[in-house]
Scaffold this active site. Structure first.
Site, PDB file in Angstrom:
ATOM      1  NE  ARG A  76     -14.544  -1.971   6.441  1.00  0.00           N
ATOM      2  CZ  ARG A  76     -13.673  -2.165   5.453  1.00  0.00           C
ATOM      3  NH1 ARG A  76     -13.882  -3.120   4.555  1.00  0.00           N
ATOM      4  NH2 ARG A  76     -12.608  -1.409   5.350  1.00  0.00           N
ATOM      5  NE  ARG A  92     -10.665   2.870   4.955  1.00  0.00           N
ATOM      6  CZ  ARG A  92     -11.792   2.299   4.532  1.00  0.00           C
ATOM      7  NH1 ARG A  92     -12.956   2.854   4.801  1.00  0.00           N
ATOM      8  NH2 ARG A  92     -11.746   1.183   3.861  1.00  0.00           N
ATOM      9  NE  ARG A 127      -4.320   0.401   2.491  1.00  0.00           N
ATOM     10  CZ  ARG A 127      -5.344  -0.455   2.457  1.00  0.00           C
ATOM     11  NH1 ARG A 127      -5.153  -1.722   2.169  1.00  0.00           N
ATOM     12  NH2 ARG A 127      -6.556  -0.039   2.682  1.00  0.00           N
ATOM     13  NE  ARG A 157     -16.894  -1.289   2.795  1.00  0.00           N
ATOM     14  CZ  ARG A 157     -15.659  -1.197   2.329  1.00  0.00           C
ATOM     15  NH1 ARG A 157     -15.214  -2.055   1.430  1.00  0.00           N
ATOM     16  NH2 ARG A 157     -14.850  -0.260   2.743  1.00  0.00           N
TER      17      ARG A 157
HETATM   18  P1  AMP Z   1      -8.895  -2.428   3.591  1.00  0.00           P
HETATM   19  O1  AMP Z   1      -9.947  -3.407   3.908  1.00  0.00           O
HETATM   20  O2  AMP Z   1      -7.905  -2.920   2.561  1.00  0.00           O
HETATM   21  O3  AMP Z   1      -9.435  -1.067   3.227  1.00  0.00           O
HETATM   22  O4  AMP Z   1      -8.031  -2.229   4.933  1.00  0.00           O
HETATM   23  C1  AMP Z   1      -8.637  -1.758   6.120  1.00  0.00           C
HETATM   24  C2  AMP Z   1      -7.596  -1.103   7.025  1.00  0.00           C
HETATM   25  O5  AMP Z   1      -6.593  -2.059   7.394  1.00  0.00           O
HETATM   26  C3  AMP Z   1      -6.829   0.050   6.400  1.00  0.00           C
HETATM   27  O6  AMP Z   1      -7.531   1.277   6.450  1.00  0.00           O
HETATM   28  C4  AMP Z   1      -5.572   0.067   7.280  1.00  0.00           C
HETATM   29  O7  AMP Z   1      -5.842   0.611   8.546  1.00  0.00           O
HETATM   30  C5  AMP Z   1      -5.317  -1.427   7.465  1.00  0.00           C
HETATM   31  N1  AMP Z   1      -4.464  -1.975   6.381  1.00  0.00           N
HETATM   32  C6  AMP Z   1      -4.847  -2.872   5.417  1.00  0.00           C
HETATM   33  N2  AMP Z   1      -3.830  -3.149   4.597  1.00  0.00           N
HETATM   34  C7  AMP Z   1      -2.776  -2.402   5.025  1.00  0.00           C
HETATM   35  C8  AMP Z   1      -1.445  -2.226   4.571  1.00  0.00           C
HETATM   36  N3  AMP Z   1      -0.979  -2.879   3.493  1.00  0.00           N
HETATM   37  N4  AMP Z   1      -0.639  -1.382   5.263  1.00  0.00           N
HETATM   38  C9  AMP Z   1      -1.087  -0.729   6.355  1.00  0.00           C
HETATM   39  N5  AMP Z   1      -2.334  -0.818   6.825  1.00  0.00           N
HETATM   40  C10 AMP Z   1      -3.183  -1.653   6.172  1.00  0.00           C
END
Ligand code: AMP
Length: 199
Positions: free
Chosen positions: A136, A147, A91, A130
């Site tokens: 969530r 985000r 990311r 969602r």
């Molecule tokens: P997502 O479902 O991919 O949007 O991830 C939800 C949350 O998990 C993100 O907003 C971050 O807080 C954390 N997260 C997920 N993947 C990563 C990553 N590769 N690096 C850092 N934090 C992550």
């Protein structure tokens, strides 16, 4: 042929989680979502969950060292030995370097990066839907804005690195789920990443 090593990238609300699962199923490889791993850890109340709970609720990034360690562990499991689809990792550029080093040590690299493109107003509409359906903690308006800003600032640049390697497939993420999956698979097959009969 061997199973592919894939990454799916897209802003929040682009549908990358859903498409990641569908594409992984089509290739018979595990879909590995760092967001899912962290959410499960929070739900289970594990040590990892306690470490990341506040960070996720704020929509911030979990520290690279911790995230990369979680991914290395997961990719070391037997089901990911052949191929895998990563969703939500890497990311940022530091995580790209971590993943490169890990895969290189195993004698491999990513085969393709799927970039899912959805107009901003549509991804925001999907996120608010969602929020209602899943509740969530990171789908509130304020956290979504954080985000999306992090995506623009930290995640979008990783696509330039992969574009330089010639492995990015730009996919239109609008339309029916099946249409989008078909587009992704057509792009991957055009790279020679053909599904095996067993998958
Ligand atoms: P997502 O479902 O991919 O949007 O991830 C939800 C949350 O998990 C993100 O907003 C971050 O807080 C954390 N997260 C997920 N993947 C990563 C990553 N590769 N690096 C850092 N934090 C992550």
């Amino acid at each position: 042929m061997r199973a592919p090593r894939l990454l799916i990238v897209g802003p929040q609300g682009s549908g990358k989680g859903t498409q990641g699962v569908l594409v992984a199923e089509a290739y018979g490889i595990p879909a590995i979502s760092t967001g899912d791993v962290f959410r499960s850890a929070v739900a289970a109340g594990s040590e990892l969950g306690r470490q990341v709970q506040a960070i996720i609720s704020a929509g911030d990034l979990v520290p690279d060292e911790l995230t990369s360690a979680v991914v290395r562990d997961r990719l070391s499991q037997a089901d990911a030995a052949g191929g895998f689809l990563l969703d939500g990792y890497p990311r940022n550029l530091a995580q790209v370097r971590d993943l490169d080093a890990f895969l290189e040590a195993r004698g491999g690299e990513l085969d393709a990066v799927i970039e899912l493109n959805v107009p901003r107003d549509e991804s925001i509409a999907r996120l608010s839907q969602r929020a209602q359906e899943q509740g969530r903690t990171d789908d509130t308006e304020e956290v979504i804005a954080n985000r999306l800003a992090i995506y623009e600032r930290e995640t979008a640049p990783i696509l330039d690195v992969y574009r330089d390697r010639g492995i990015v497939d730009d996919i239109d993420g609008t339309g029916s789920l099946d249409d989008i999956t078909d587009r992704v698979i057509a792009a991957l097959e055009a790279r020679g990443l053909i599904r095996s009969a067993a998958a």
